[in-house]
Design a protein around this motif. Structure first.
Motif, mmCIF file in Angstrom:
data_model
loop_
_atom_site.group_PDB
_atom_site.id
_atom_site.type_symbol
_atom_site.label_atom_id
_atom_site.label_comp_id
_atom_site.label_asym_id
_atom_site.label_seq_id
_atom_site.Cartn_x
_atom_site.Cartn_y
_atom_site.Cartn_z
ATOM 1 N N ARG A 133 -0.803 23.767 -5.993
ATOM 2 C CA ARG A 133 -0.756 22.280 -5.154
ATOM 3 C C ARG A 133 -0.341 23.502 -4.146
ATOM 4 N NH1 ARG A 133 4.527 20.399 -7.351
ATOM 5 N NH2 ARG A 133 2.912 19.528 -8.315
ATOM 6 N N ASP A 163 9.163 13.796 -3.726
ATOM 7 C CA ASP A 163 8.236 12.400 -3.955
ATOM 8 C C ASP A 163 7.333 12.584 -5.185
ATOM 9 O OD1 ASP A 163 4.579 10.901 -3.576
ATOM 10 O OD2 ASP A 163 4.760 12.652 -4.203
ATOM 11 N N PRO A 164 6.977 11.314 -6.175
ATOM 12 C CA PRO A 164 7.546 10.743 -7.453
ATOM 13 C C PRO A 164 5.919 11.883 -8.042
ATOM 14 C CG PRO A 164 7.005 9.105 -6.135
ATOM 15 C CD PRO A 164 7.613 10.143 -5.221
ATOM 16 N N TYR A 165 4.527 11.717 -7.179
ATOM 17 C CA TYR A 165 3.908 11.919 -7.573
ATOM 18 C C TYR A 165 3.232 13.296 -7.864
ATOM 19 C CZ TYR A 165 3.673 6.940 -6.367
ATOM 20 O OH TYR A 165 4.832 5.717 -6.138
ATOM 21 N N SER A 167 1.950 15.599 -5.106
ATOM 22 C CA SER A 167 0.438 15.909 -4.652
ATOM 23 C C SER A 167 0.951 16.333 -3.659
ATOM 24 C CB SER A 167 0.499 14.655 -3.655
ATOM 25 O OG SER A 167 0.775 14.188 -3.018
ATOM 26 N N GLU A 207 -6.011 10.724 -8.109
ATOM 27 C CA GLU A 207 -4.674 9.453 -7.659
ATOM 28 C C GLU A 207 -3.474 9.573 -7.408
ATOM 29 O OE1 GLU A 207 -4.106 7.310 -11.449
ATOM 30 O OE2 GLU A 207 -2.335 6.894 -11.190
ATOM 31 N N ALA A 208 -2.419 11.014 -7.173
ATOM 32 C CA ALA A 208 -1.404 11.475 -6.615
ATOM 33 C C ALA A 208 -1.446 11.611 -5.039
ATOM 34 C CB ALA A 208 -1.450 12.558 -7.301
ATOM 35 N N ARG A 211 -1.736 7.697 -4.468
ATOM 36 C CA ARG A 211 -0.454 7.268 -3.999
ATOM 37 C C ARG A 211 0.951 7.614 -3.138
ATOM 38 N NH1 ARG A 211 0.538 4.109 -8.161
ATOM 39 N NH2 ARG A 211 -0.833 3.920 -10.058
ATOM 40 N N SER A 212 0.614 8.916 -2.913
ATOM 41 C CA SER A 212 1.497 9.345 -2.050
ATOM 42 C C SER A 212 0.964 8.420 -0.739
ATOM 43 C CB SER A 212 1.116 11.172 -1.706
ATOM 44 O OG SER A 212 1.657 12.065 -2.006
#
Ligand code: GLU
Length: 285
Positions: A133, A163-165, A167, A207-208, A211-212
């Motif tokens: 990341r 951030d829960p994802y 990303s 996807e993450a 989603r962010s």
């Protein structure tokens, strides 16, 4: 923590109206990049996406992800449409070309930048190689090697640490000036009111990040589903550059549309091997 930014009214008007829970309209899309002809993996994803929404009387759109103009192959956009029609995968409404919405994506980028939600990043791919990341190198400004070398920056979304994802800070504008796929796809999915995304397993990692982006736009993300990838005899993912894995090769071997749909549906685990069937038959099952 900063309060969430208020979204710009003039840009919000161009998004699909927010759905209420009682509004059951299902909308899916197939979004190939026109970098070559569709291979069996792409066609299998198209069929999965089509069936997923049509079974529920939903709308199915065709979007062409042609923002990365140097990678667009002449004739590919027409060939994609011809292949889908030949198989009976007919979409609703006009074909959506991302290249026709560039100005709109840049308006969102300008707004995000004005709100202080983006920061310039001069890290190269090499600087970030091997990292799961983005580590936040350029978040505070003048840091890292790239700044000393005066590289053109990409622009990243400042994704909150909580951030829960997971990303990391997503690139929304590439260093070459192109709008990044992660932003364009989220904006288009919102503009078209997409509720269900079905795409190849190789895009699961995106996807993450998406989603962010939905989160910063304070918009609900669609439901994401992933279709299995089709591999070649060497166990490699199919490539659009390889002509041997498209419809033309199958037609040359004597297959008709029923054979091909049967083969794609078998790949999705819907019918036994060797089944010949039409899209309509699959819908009726
Ligand atoms: N254009 C992307 C691709 O062909 C797919 C985009 C998506 O389905 O989100 O890989």
């Amino acid at each position: 923590m900063h309060p969430p930014p208020s979204l710009p009214a003039h840009l919000l008007d161009s998004l699909a109206p927010r759905r209420s829970a009682s509004d059951a309209l299902i909308c899916g899309r197939f979004a190939p990049s026109p970098t070559g002809s569709l291979h069996l993996g792409n066609l299998q994803t198209a069929l999965a996406s089509f069936l997923q929404v049509r079974r529920r009387q939903g709308i199915w759109r065709l979007r062409i992800d042609d923002l990365d103009t140097p990678r667009t192959k002449p004739g590919a956009i027409k060939a994609i449409q011809e292949d889908l029609c030949w198989l009976g995968l007919e979409w609703d409404g006009p074909v959506i070309l991302q290249s026709q919405h560039r100005g709109w994506y840049y308006s969102w980028l300008s707004w995000l930048r004005r709100e202080g939600l983006l920061f310039p990043c001069r890290c190269s791919r090499r600087d970030l190689a091997g990292l799961a990341r983005y580590p936040g190198t350029c978040r505070q400004g003048d840091r890292g090697w790239g700044w000393q070398q005066g590289r053109l920056p990409s622009w990243r979304l400042r994704v909150p640490n909580h951030d829960p994802y997971g990303s990391g800070d997503v690139v929304l504008r590439r260093a070459d000036g192109f709008v990044a796929y992660q932003l364009a796809t989220v904006l288009d999915d919102l503009r078209c009111g997409i509720t269900d995304v079905v795409r190849g397993e190789d895009l699961r990692e995106a996807e993450a990040a998406q989603r962010s982006v939905f989160a910063v736009l304070q918009a609900p993300a669609p439901t994401f589903h992933y279709a299995p990838l089709v591999m070649d005899a060497q166990g490699e993912k199919l490539s659009k550059r390889d002509q041997s894995t498209g419809l033309k090769a199958l037609i040359d071997q004597g297959c008709d549309a029923l054979d091909v749909i049967g083969q794609l549906a078998f790949g999705l685990g819907l019918v036994p091997h060797g089944t010949r069937c039409s899209v309509q038959e699959l819908l009726d099952r």
